[in-house]
Write a protein that holds these residues in place. Structure first.
Motif, PDB file in Angstrom:
ATOM      1  N   VAL A 121      25.559  53.282  48.368  1.00 53.84           N
ATOM      2  CA  VAL A 121      25.178  53.697  47.078  1.00 53.84           C
ATOM      3  C   VAL A 121      25.942  53.958  45.639  1.00 53.84           C
ATOM      4  CG1 VAL A 121      23.133  54.027  45.291  1.00 53.84           C
ATOM      5  CG2 VAL A 121      23.377  54.128  48.134  1.00 53.84           C
ATOM      6  N   GLN A 122      27.133  52.416  45.222  1.00 52.72           N
ATOM      7  CA  GLN A 122      28.042  52.532  44.609  1.00 52.72           C
ATOM      8  C   GLN A 122      27.855  53.478  42.971  1.00 52.72           C
ATOM      9  OE1 GLN A 122      30.695  51.683  45.810  1.00 52.72           O
ATOM     10  NE2 GLN A 122      30.006  51.197  47.121  1.00 52.72           N
ATOM     11  N   TYR A 123      26.469  53.623  42.363  1.00 53.47           N
ATOM     12  CA  TYR A 123      26.274  53.752  41.335  1.00 53.47           C
ATOM     13  C   TYR A 123      26.821  55.618  41.067  1.00 53.47           C
ATOM     14  CZ  TYR A 123      21.171  54.619  41.740  1.00 53.47           C
ATOM     15  OH  TYR A 123      20.139  55.422  42.284  1.00 53.47           O
ATOM     16  N   LEU A 129      32.004  61.531  41.350  1.00 53.71           N
ATOM     17  CA  LEU A 129      33.482  60.655  41.132  1.00 53.71           C
ATOM     18  C   LEU A 129      33.733  61.620  40.368  1.00 53.71           C
ATOM     19  CD1 LEU A 129      34.936  57.651  43.650  1.00 53.71           C
ATOM     20  CD2 LEU A 129      35.003  60.669  43.921  1.00 53.71           C
ATOM     21  N   GLN A 130      33.281  60.731  38.697  1.00 54.49           N
ATOM     22  CA  GLN A 130      33.211  61.377  38.094  1.00 54.49           C
ATOM     23  C   GLN A 130      32.894  62.675  37.102  1.00 54.49           C
ATOM     24  OE1 GLN A 130      30.794  58.713  36.183  1.00 54.49           O
ATOM     25  NE2 GLN A 130      32.120  56.279  35.840  1.00 54.49           N
ATOM     26  N   HIS A 131      32.240  63.391  38.376  1.00 51.68           N
ATOM     27  CA  HIS A 131      31.914  65.065  37.922  1.00 51.68           C
ATOM     28  C   HIS A 131      32.889  65.531  38.298  1.00 51.68           C
ATOM     29  CE1 HIS A 131      27.719  65.190  36.597  1.00 51.68           C
ATOM     30  NE2 HIS A 131      27.412  64.330  37.544  1.00 51.68           N
ATOM     31  N   LEU A 132      34.382  64.644  39.435  1.00 53.13           N
ATOM     32  CA  LEU A 132      34.748  65.136  40.600  1.00 53.13           C
ATOM     33  C   LEU A 132      36.195  65.796  39.378  1.00 53.13           C
ATOM     34  CD1 LEU A 132      34.678  65.182  43.886  1.00 53.13           C
ATOM     35  CD2 LEU A 132      34.300  66.947  43.144  1.00 53.13           C
ATOM     36  N   THR A 319      41.401  54.302  40.343  1.00 58.53           N
ATOM     37  CA  THR A 319      41.503  53.566  39.465  1.00 58.53           C
ATOM     38  C   THR A 319      40.330  52.278  40.965  1.00 58.53           C
ATOM     39  OG1 THR A 319      42.367  53.513  37.926  1.00 58.53           O
ATOM     40  CG2 THR A 319      41.612  51.369  38.666  1.00 58.53           C
ATOM     41  N   SER A 320      40.645  52.433  41.774  1.00 57.93           N
ATOM     42  CA  SER A 320      40.267  51.825  42.985  1.00 57.93           C
ATOM     43  C   SER A 320      39.644  53.023  43.156  1.00 57.93           C
ATOM     44  CB  SER A 320      41.212  51.669  43.914  1.00 57.93           C
ATOM     45  OG  SER A 320      41.166  51.497  45.398  1.00 57.93           O
ATOM     46  N   ALA A 321      39.082  53.978  43.748  1.00 56.75           N
ATOM     47  CA  ALA A 321      37.658  54.479  43.933  1.00 56.75           C
ATOM     48  C   ALA A 321      36.544  54.807  42.861  1.00 56.75           C
ATOM     49  CB  ALA A 321      38.157  56.081  43.782  1.00 56.75           C
ATOM     50  N   LEU A 322      37.049  54.022  41.231  1.00 51.96           N
ATOM     51  CA  LEU A 322      36.137  54.800  40.749  1.00 51.96           C
ATOM     52  C   LEU A 322      35.430  53.306  40.544  1.00 51.96           C
ATOM     53  CD1 LEU A 322      37.399  56.763  37.794  1.00 51.96           C
ATOM     54  CD2 LEU A 322      35.417  57.182  39.256  1.00 51.96           C
ATOM     55  N   GLU A 323      36.444  51.951  41.000  1.00 50.36           N
ATOM     56  CA  GLU A 323      36.322  50.251  40.782  1.00 50.36           C
ATOM     57  C   GLU A 323      35.063  50.407  42.688  1.00 50.36           C
ATOM     58  OE1 GLU A 323      39.368  48.596  39.646  1.00 50.36           O
ATOM     59  OE2 GLU A 323      39.087  49.027  37.301  1.00 50.36           O
TER      60      GLU A 323
END
Length: 324
Positions: A121-123, A129-132, A319-323
């Motif tokens: 579930v990508q979103y 990740l953004q919270h971390l 960047t790779s993890a977020l994309e």
């Protein structure tokens, strides 16, 4: 993930299986069982967000040999009931797990990240990740704004939990700031264990060794910085108008050199009560410049201190993890 293959004796639902009321929709089409908890949800809605569930639900279960309840097959998933509850809340309640700057809690982030990775579930993965990253950033500028922007509260031993998550999910780009935070805690937590909720976190020996050696490097750098402060004190700052600036600078050096925890990155901000009353404006600005310079140098060296790739490589991983 499999369909439960043995119906409970005497009943289609074992009496020990407990429906989770807030995730039990009367008109739901699918029941998930995690440990002894049951969740009646909308299979189509879940499949639209999870490629794993979509693929699994594309094949109808056998007509016989599987327990049912309320006309729904019971699908067993091998996750903790706590993680599954958090994950399903995030899927079915859009207000439960919003992206930053909406605050959340670390155990919520950890559970949702675990299952959003497992069930694709990508979103939700990106939000976790953004919270971390709001709490354990990858730049000194973001670190300096951390107290205002972090969405995970500074509950005691938070970095030890974050370290566990970073290791479990291969999030190396979070490790430098996490390990720095761990180095700001009493040494015994790294050596023995850190308490968290109803349990404790104990690091495996290779990670303990990594933390101990990296912490020592940070403390050595802080001592070198303190020595630099004393050397500067022997040369008057051009334009100094204060009578106590030299002794104040020496007092700041003594405090920094006496620490057995990491603290240099926030030294200027956290110790204003030490220097503010006794520095003239010229020396205060010079002291701030020195603190900023030494903090940036320490930040640049943090990955190497903990045997990690350089920041440039870690930024690419981020960047790779977020994309992804």
């Amino acid at each position: 993930m499999t369909i439960h293959s043995h119906a409970p004796k005497g009943s289609v639902v074992d009496h020990q299986w407990a429906p989770v009321q807030e995730l039990w929709f009367d008109d739901g089409t699918l029941i998930l069982k995690a440990e002894n908890s049951l969740f009646k949800i909308y299979g189509g809605f879940l499949a639209a967000r999870s490629s794993v569930f979509r693929d699994m639900l594309a094949f109808p279960p056998p007509a016989e040999g599987n327990p049912m309840h309320d006309g729904c097959h019971i699908v067993t998933v091998y996750d903790s009931a706590a993680d599954m509850a958090l994950f399903l809340k995030a899927v079915f309640d859009s207000s439960f797990f919003e992206p930053p700057p909406t605050p959340t809690e670390l155990h919520v982030v950890e559970g949702i990240l675990r299952l959003s990775l497992k069930y694709d579930v990508q979103y939700l993965r990106r939000r976790a990740l953004q919270h971390l990253l709001s709490t354990f950033p990858t730049s000194l500028q973001d670190w300096k704004q951390r107290d205002n922007k972090r969405t995970i509260p500074p509950v005691d031993n938070t970095p030890f939990v974050a370290f566990r998550a970073a290791r479990e999910f291969d999030l190396d780009f979070l490790l430098p700031s996490i390990l720095y935070c761990m180095s700001s805690h009493p040494f015994e937590k790294t050596l023995d264990h850190a308490l968290w909720r109803d349990g404790q976190i104990e690091l495996p020996w290779p990670d303990k060794r990594l933390c101990i050696i990296g912490r020592q490097k940070i403390l050595m750098y802080q001592s070198q910085t303190a020595l630099g402060m004393t050397k500067v004190s022997s040369v008057p700052v051009e334009g100094c108008t204060g009578e106590s600036c030299t002794t104040t600078r020496l007092r700041c050096a003594e405090i920094l050199n006496g620490w057995d925890i990491a603290g240099l990155l926030d030294y200027f901000e956290d110790n204003e009560n030490v220097y503010a009353p006794d520095f003239c404006s010229v020396c205060r600005n010079a002291f701030e410049d020195m603190c900023n310079s030494t903090s940036q140098t320490l930040w640049n060296e943090l990955p190497a201190m903990f045997d990690l790739p350089k920041w440039e490589a870690l930024e690419k991983l981020k960047t790779s993890a977020l994309e992804g």
